[in-house]
Scaffold this motif. Structure first.
Motif, PDB file in Angstrom:
ATOM      1  N   LEU A   1       1.077  -1.312   0.124  1.00 25.91           N
ATOM      2  CA  LEU A   1       0.066  -0.084  -0.208  1.00 25.91           C
ATOM      3  C   LEU A   1       0.881   1.265  -0.034  1.00 25.91           C
ATOM      4  CD1 LEU A   1      -2.772  -1.272   2.520  1.00 25.91           C
ATOM      5  CD2 LEU A   1      -2.918  -0.824  -0.081  1.00 25.91           C
ATOM      6  N   GLN A   2       1.682   1.347   0.736  1.00 21.37           N
ATOM      7  CA  GLN A   2       2.905   2.382   0.628  1.00 21.37           C
ATOM      8  C   GLN A   2       3.489   2.692  -0.407  1.00 21.37           C
ATOM      9  OE1 GLN A   2       4.986   1.185   4.299  1.00 21.37           O
ATOM     10  NE2 GLN A   2       4.582   3.302   5.150  1.00 21.37           N
ATOM     11  N   GLN A   3       3.787   1.788  -1.165  1.00 23.14           N
ATOM     12  CA  GLN A   3       4.466   1.797  -2.460  1.00 23.14           C
ATOM     13  C   GLN A   3       3.409   2.381  -3.617  1.00 23.14           C
ATOM     14  OE1 GLN A   3       6.706  -1.353  -3.893  1.00 23.14           O
ATOM     15  NE2 GLN A   3       6.578  -0.752  -6.054  1.00 23.14           N
ATOM     16  N   ALA A   4       2.212   2.064  -3.497  1.00 25.33           N
ATOM     17  CA  ALA A   4       1.294   2.190  -4.459  1.00 25.33           C
ATOM     18  C   ALA A   4       0.537   3.692  -4.145  1.00 25.33           C
ATOM     19  CB  ALA A   4       0.355   1.335  -4.556  1.00 25.33           C
ATOM     20  N   PHE A   5       0.429   3.946  -2.901  1.00 30.65           N
ATOM     21  CA  PHE A   5      -0.274   4.897  -2.394  1.00 30.65           C
ATOM     22  C   PHE A   5       0.231   5.988  -1.403  1.00 30.65           C
ATOM     23  CE2 PHE A   5      -3.217   1.599  -3.293  1.00 30.65           C
ATOM     24  CZ  PHE A   5      -3.651   1.990  -4.467  1.00 30.65           C
ATOM     25  N   PRO A   6       1.594   6.494  -1.725  1.00 32.18           N
ATOM     26  CA  PRO A   6       2.243   7.229  -0.644  1.00 32.18           C
ATOM     27  C   PRO A   6       1.365   8.551  -0.598  1.00 32.18           C
ATOM     28  CG  PRO A   6       3.349   7.354  -2.537  1.00 32.18           C
ATOM     29  CD  PRO A   6       2.319   6.303  -2.737  1.00 32.18           C
ATOM     30  N   CYS A   7       1.333   9.280   0.803  1.00 34.64           N
ATOM     31  CA  CYS A   7       0.876  10.672   0.869  1.00 34.64           C
ATOM     32  C   CYS A   7       1.865  11.425   0.197  1.00 34.64           C
ATOM     33  CB  CYS A   7       0.472  10.633   2.573  1.00 34.64           C
ATOM     34  SG  CYS A   7      -0.943   9.464   2.986  1.00 34.64           S
ATOM     35  N   ALA A   8       1.152  12.636  -0.271  1.00 34.68           N
ATOM     36  CA  ALA A   8       2.137  13.708  -0.445  1.00 34.68           C
ATOM     37  C   ALA A   8       2.479  14.423   0.603  1.00 34.68           C
ATOM     38  CB  ALA A   8       1.268  14.780  -1.491  1.00 34.68           C
ATOM     39  N   PRO A   9       4.074  14.921   0.629  1.00 37.02           N
ATOM     40  CA  PRO A   9       4.533  15.474   1.589  1.00 37.02           C
ATOM     41  C   PRO A   9       3.826  16.811   1.964  1.00 37.02           C
ATOM     42  CG  PRO A   9       6.174  15.347   0.091  1.00 37.02           C
ATOM     43  CD  PRO A   9       4.897  14.418  -0.416  1.00 37.02           C
ATOM     44  N   LYS A  10       3.619  17.007   3.231  1.00 33.52           N
ATOM     45  CA  LYS A  10       3.166  18.246   3.505  1.00 33.52           C
ATOM     46  C   LYS A  10       4.196  19.334   3.629  1.00 33.52           C
ATOM     47  CE  LYS A  10      -0.305  16.208   6.160  1.00 33.52           C
ATOM     48  NZ  LYS A  10      -1.019  15.666   7.419  1.00 33.52           N
ATOM     49  N   SER A  11       3.709  20.366   3.040  1.00 31.37           N
ATOM     50  CA  SER A  11       4.735  21.530   3.022  1.00 31.37           C
ATOM     51  C   SER A  11       4.422  22.880   3.958  1.00 31.37           C
ATOM     52  CB  SER A  11       4.823  22.180   1.466  1.00 31.37           C
ATOM     53  OG  SER A  11       3.717  22.077   0.721  1.00 31.37           O
TER      54      SER A  11
END
Length: 103
Positions: free
Chosen positions: A93-103
């Motif tokens: 799941l992490q490979q397929a759907f990483p969360c966008a880094p928060k800026s």
């Protein structure tokens, strides 16, 4: 009294939790069309705990997207099947759907 204590001990031993299945066990579920619903429950259970923090799956057809991502990851990483299934599910799941880094 001894017989009652022995019966309780036997009952407790019979109901102790067994270790989590490894990747090979879970991969058998993924490869069995009749077990798809069960595999989906395992995937969703792991994913729902981390959704929005570690993984960010798309809203549209979330269950199908998660299932395909995990199934494909398992097929691509046969050398990892000795690890616990929940760990492997999260890797897929992490490979397929990483969360966008928060800026």
């Amino acid at each position: 009294m001894r017989i009652a204590m022995l019966a309780v001990l036997c009952l407790c031993a019979a109901t102790t939790a067994r270790a989590e299945d490894d990747g090979e066990d879970f991969q058998r579920l993924l490869r069995n069309p009749a077990a798809r619903e069960l595999a989906q429950r395992y995937i969703d259970n792991a994913a729902n705990k981390w959704e929005g923090r570690v993984i960010c799956t798309p809203e549209a057809d979330r269950a199908e997207a998660r299932y395909v991502a995990v199934r494909d990851w398992f097929e691509a990483h046969p050398q990892e099947m000795w690890r616990p299934q929940r760990y492997l599910i999260m890797q897929g799941l992490q490979q397929a759907f990483p969360c966008a880094p928060k800026s």
